[in-house]
Design a protein around this motif. Structure first.
Motif, PDB file in Angstrom:
ATOM      1  N   PRO A 170       1.127   5.480  18.908  1.00  0.00           N
ATOM      2  CA  PRO A 170      -0.061   5.085  18.579  1.00  0.00           C
ATOM      3  C   PRO A 170      -0.580   5.780  17.229  1.00  0.00           C
ATOM      4  N   ASP A 171      -1.552   4.977  16.416  1.00  0.00           N
ATOM      5  CA  ASP A 171      -1.902   5.358  14.973  1.00  0.00           C
ATOM      6  C   ASP A 171      -2.144   6.939  15.093  1.00  0.00           C
ATOM      7  N   ASP A 172      -3.138   7.092  16.092  1.00  0.00           N
ATOM      8  CA  ASP A 172      -3.634   8.757  15.784  1.00  0.00           C
ATOM      9  C   ASP A 172      -2.674   9.698  16.111  1.00  0.00           C
ATOM     10  N   GLN A 173      -1.490   9.372  16.511  1.00  0.00           N
ATOM     11  CA  GLN A 173      -0.080  10.252  16.799  1.00  0.00           C
ATOM     12  C   GLN A 173       0.759  10.228  15.549  1.00  0.00           C
ATOM     13  N   ARG A 174       0.671   9.168  14.727  1.00  0.00           N
ATOM     14  CA  ARG A 174       1.421   9.046  13.579  1.00  0.00           C
ATOM     15  C   ARG A 174       1.010   9.372  12.254  1.00  0.00           C
ATOM     16  N   ILE A 175      -0.260   9.376  12.247  1.00  0.00           N
ATOM     17  CA  ILE A 175      -0.972   9.847  11.051  1.00  0.00           C
ATOM     18  C   ILE A 175      -1.212  11.164  10.912  1.00  0.00           C
ATOM     19  N   THR A 176      -0.771  11.730   9.711  1.00  0.00           N
ATOM     20  CA  THR A 176      -1.136  13.270   9.454  1.00  0.00           C
ATOM     21  C   THR A 176      -2.178  13.703   8.596  1.00  0.00           C
ATOM     22  N   SER A 177      -2.586  14.831   8.332  1.00  0.00           N
ATOM     23  CA  SER A 177      -3.778  15.079   7.514  1.00  0.00           C
ATOM     24  C   SER A 177      -3.524  14.628   6.290  1.00  0.00           C
ATOM     25  N   PHE A 178      -2.257  14.696   5.928  1.00  0.00           N
ATOM     26  CA  PHE A 178      -1.867  14.210   4.280  1.00  0.00           C
ATOM     27  C   PHE A 178      -2.325  12.703   4.401  1.00  0.00           C
ATOM     28  N   GLY A 179      -1.876  12.074   5.381  1.00  0.00           N
ATOM     29  CA  GLY A 179      -1.940  10.510   5.479  1.00  0.00           C
ATOM     30  C   GLY A 179      -3.728  10.210   5.549  1.00  0.00           C
ATOM     31  N   GLN A 180      -4.431  11.005   6.440  1.00  0.00           N
ATOM     32  CA  GLN A 180      -5.833  10.702   6.350  1.00  0.00           C
ATOM     33  C   GLN A 180      -6.525  11.093   5.106  1.00  0.00           C
ATOM     34  N   PHE A 181      -6.079  12.215   4.422  1.00  0.00           N
ATOM     35  CA  PHE A 181      -6.496  12.161   3.027  1.00  0.00           C
ATOM     36  C   PHE A 181      -6.207  11.191   2.145  1.00  0.00           C
ATOM     37  N   LEU A 182      -5.130  10.545   2.333  1.00  0.00           N
ATOM     38  CA  LEU A 182      -4.726   9.251   1.321  1.00  0.00           C
ATOM     39  C   LEU A 182      -5.993   8.168   1.701  1.00  0.00           C
ATOM     40  N   ARG A 183      -6.134   7.978   3.086  1.00  0.00           N
ATOM     41  CA  ARG A 183      -6.802   7.004   3.420  1.00  0.00           C
ATOM     42  C   ARG A 183      -8.647   7.156   3.061  1.00  0.00           C
ATOM     43  N   LYS A 204       0.995  -1.209   0.162  1.00  0.00           N
ATOM     44  CA  LYS A 204       0.015   0.177  -0.088  1.00  0.00           C
ATOM     45  C   LYS A 204       0.915   1.125  -0.069  1.00  0.00           C
ATOM     46  N   PHE A 205       0.217   2.313  -0.289  1.00  0.00           N
ATOM     47  CA  PHE A 205       1.166   3.550  -0.008  1.00  0.00           C
ATOM     48  C   PHE A 205       1.122   3.857   1.572  1.00  0.00           C
ATOM     49  N   ARG A 206       2.393   4.292   1.926  1.00  0.00           N
ATOM     50  CA  ARG A 206       2.438   4.580   3.273  1.00  0.00           C
ATOM     51  C   ARG A 206       1.619   5.999   3.756  1.00  0.00           C
ATOM     52  N   THR A 207       0.799   5.769   5.057  1.00  0.00           N
ATOM     53  CA  THR A 207       0.159   6.873   5.352  1.00  0.00           C
ATOM     54  C   THR A 207       0.618   7.657   6.686  1.00  0.00           C
ATOM     55  N   MET A 208       1.544   6.686   7.316  1.00  0.00           N
ATOM     56  CA  MET A 208       2.013   7.266   8.699  1.00  0.00           C
ATOM     57  C   MET A 208       3.451   7.597   8.944  1.00  0.00           C
ATOM     58  N   LEU A 209       3.611   8.543   9.797  1.00  0.00           N
ATOM     59  CA  LEU A 209       5.163   8.891  10.151  1.00  0.00           C
ATOM     60  C   LEU A 209       5.632   7.610  11.093  1.00  0.00           C
ATOM     61  N   ASP A 210       7.201   7.407  10.804  1.00  0.00           N
ATOM     62  CA  ASP A 210       7.688   6.385  11.676  1.00  0.00           C
ATOM     63  C   ASP A 210       8.180   7.091  13.016  1.00  0.00           C
ATOM     64  N   ALA A 211       7.146   7.637  13.628  1.00  0.00           N
ATOM     65  CA  ALA A 211       7.582   8.007  14.838  1.00  0.00           C
ATOM     66  C   ALA A 211       7.429   7.051  15.861  1.00  0.00           C
ATOM     67  N   VAL A 212       8.472   7.341  16.815  1.00  0.00           N
ATOM     68  CA  VAL A 212       8.549   5.978  17.825  1.00  0.00           C
ATOM     69  C   VAL A 212       8.602   6.717  19.468  1.00  0.00           C
ATOM     70  N   ALA A 213       8.117   6.150  20.194  1.00  0.00           N
ATOM     71  CA  ALA A 213       8.036   6.520  21.758  1.00  0.00           C
ATOM     72  C   ALA A 213       9.629   6.252  22.372  1.00  0.00           C
ATOM     73  N   LYS A 214       9.769   6.687  23.396  1.00  0.00           N
ATOM     74  CA  LYS A 214      11.030   6.708  24.218  1.00  0.00           C
ATOM     75  C   LYS A 214      11.621   5.409  24.296  1.00  0.00           C
ATOM     76  N   ASN A 215      10.761   4.389  24.412  1.00  0.00           N
ATOM     77  CA  ASN A 215      11.240   2.799  24.594  1.00  0.00           C
ATOM     78  C   ASN A 215      11.194   2.301  22.998  1.00  0.00           C
ATOM     79  N   GLY A 216      11.082   3.172  22.226  1.00  0.00           N
ATOM     80  CA  GLY A 216      11.425   2.409  20.770  1.00  0.00           C
ATOM     81  C   GLY A 216      10.301   1.865  20.043  1.00  0.00           C
ATOM     82  N   ASN A 217       8.971   1.783  20.762  1.00  0.00           N
ATOM     83  CA  ASN A 217       7.902   1.178  20.110  1.00  0.00           C
ATOM     84  C   ASN A 217       7.250   2.464  19.312  1.00  0.00           C
ATOM     85  N   PRO A 218       6.429   1.776  18.355  1.00  0.00           N
ATOM     86  CA  PRO A 218       5.782   2.892  17.209  1.00  0.00           C
ATOM     87  C   PRO A 218       4.761   3.780  18.136  1.00  0.00           C
TER      88      PRO A 218
END
Length: 198
Positions: free
Chosen positions: A71-84, A55-69
């Motif tokens: 949550p989706d609502d913090q990684r998806i941008t308005s542009f990503g939401q438009f793509l979806r 698929k086309f990517r819609t989210m940022l590769d943002a991670v928390a301090k522990n290295g885990n991604p």
């Protein structure tokens, strides 16, 4: 055979005629979200056989301090939401259709981790190739509960026909135009399936 023939013809023509849209979308993703442009993930196909969905990517590769991604609502941008919301992110799946991993119409391919969580009835959704769109997608999409979605998937397996596929494809276009059912209330996409006892 008719269904597979339709899949090949439509996906091939789609990849050819939508090449400018695919190219512009890829360029915008690279500019706004960076690399990689594509999101690749192993999903279960017909019979539960794994394949790599693209698929086309819609989210940022943002991670928390522990290295885990994050949550989706913090990684998806308005542009990503438009793509979806416009389903532009789904267009590369036409390649999966052309290869035979997917069909234009069928139950959506979910996560591999869900396979052991299904009841025997729910698992029947894998009796056919997964689809780019399906009966659940035109009857609520991500706004449905998991139970509703699985019931509609199994209903499609039992009632699939050429004319039903044509109806689903037509309704899909209407859904995309209206941008209905993109996510569950209060969620960026849909909550994870935790099994039938959750």
């Amino acid at each position: 055979m008719i269904k597979r023939f339709l899949d090949i013809v439509v996906s091939a023509l789609g990849l050819i005629f939508l090449a400018p849209v695919l190219g512009i979308t890829a360029w915008q993703i690279r500019r706004k979200l960076g690399s990689p442009v594509f999101f690749r993930q192993t999903r279960p196909g017909k019979g539960g056989t794994p394949f790599e969905m693209i698929k086309f990517r819609t989210m940022l590769d943002a991670v928390a301090k522990n290295g885990n991604p994050l949550p989706d609502d913090q990684r998806i941008t308005s542009f990503g939401q438009f793509l979806r919301s416009t389903s532009l992110d789904e267009l590369p799946e036409l390649w999966n259709v052309l290869k035979g991993d997917m069909s234009l119409v069928g139950p959506r391919p979910l996560l591999m981790e869900y396979l052991p969580l299904y009841s025997s009835e729910q698992y029947r959704r894998h009796n056919v190739r997964p689809g780019v769109t399906g009966w659940a997608q035109v009857n609520g999409r991500n706004a449905l509960s998991w139970d509703e979605k699985f019931r509609m998937d199994v209903w499609y397996v039992d009632n699939q026909s050429f004319w039903l596929d044509m109806k689903i494809l037509f309704l899909t276009v209407l859904k995309v135009v209206k941008r209905d059912g993109i996510s569950q209330d209060g969620k960026a996409t849909m909550t994870k399936f935790g099994g039938n006892d959750s």
